[in-house]
Design a protein around this motif. Structure first.
Motif: not given
Length: 153
Positions: A31-43, A53-56, A103-110
């Motif tokens: 039940d693990l999926e991996l994302l690469d998320i970019e968050v700009p300033p102010g977001s 659950p989430e793991l950043f 920039r972060m990697l995030v693991m979470l459910a499908p």
């Protein structure tokens, strides 16, 4: 079954409000999926609750995470090399309060992958992340699929 390779350059991606989310794949049979998320300033996200659950894991920048309970929120600052685990059904949000992108990697459910694919856009945002239009976009997107609460409720 073959080995699959996904990079930041060839991953599917969508914009969720001002954040760019790259879909890196899941672990077969889990039940693990991996994302690469970019968050700009102010977001960031509004306060919300979900089942997954989430793991950043922060690669670049400094993320502010808030846990909302009775009283004042608990505030956590997470920089490069830091992981933050958010259990299921814990009211929280994250934001980029700095002047540099995160920039972060995030693991979470499908289920959360389905949520992001549902609310995401192939077009980058037109409004800056700190604008009222961006905030209204988040509220509209999240209220469709996720329970969230405002401060004071």
């Amino acid at each position: 079954m073959n080995i699959e390779v996904t990079t930041a350059n060839n991953a599917d991606y969508l914009w969720v409000a001002a954040d760019r989310i790259r879909f890196l794949g899941g672990v077969p049979g889990s039940d693990l999926e991996l994302l690469d998320i970019e968050v700009p300033p102010g977001s960031g996200t509004p306060p919300h609750i979900h089942e997954s659950p989430e793991l950043f894991y922060i690669l670049e920048g400094e993320m502010t995470v808030r846990q909302f309970d009775a009283g004042l929120p608990q505030v956590i600052k997470a920089g490069p090399g830091t992981s933050v685990r958010v259990p299921s059904r814990v009211p929280h949000n994250y934001s980029n309060e700095s002047d540099k992108p995160i920039r972060m990697l995030v693991m979470l459910a499908p289920s959360m992958i389905a949520f992001f694919r549902d609310i995401g856009s192939v077009e980058p945002p037109r409004a800056p992340p700190t604008s009222p239009a961006s905030a209204q976009q988040w509220i509209a997107m999240v209220s469709r699929r996720c329970r969230w609460r405002r401060k004071g409720r």
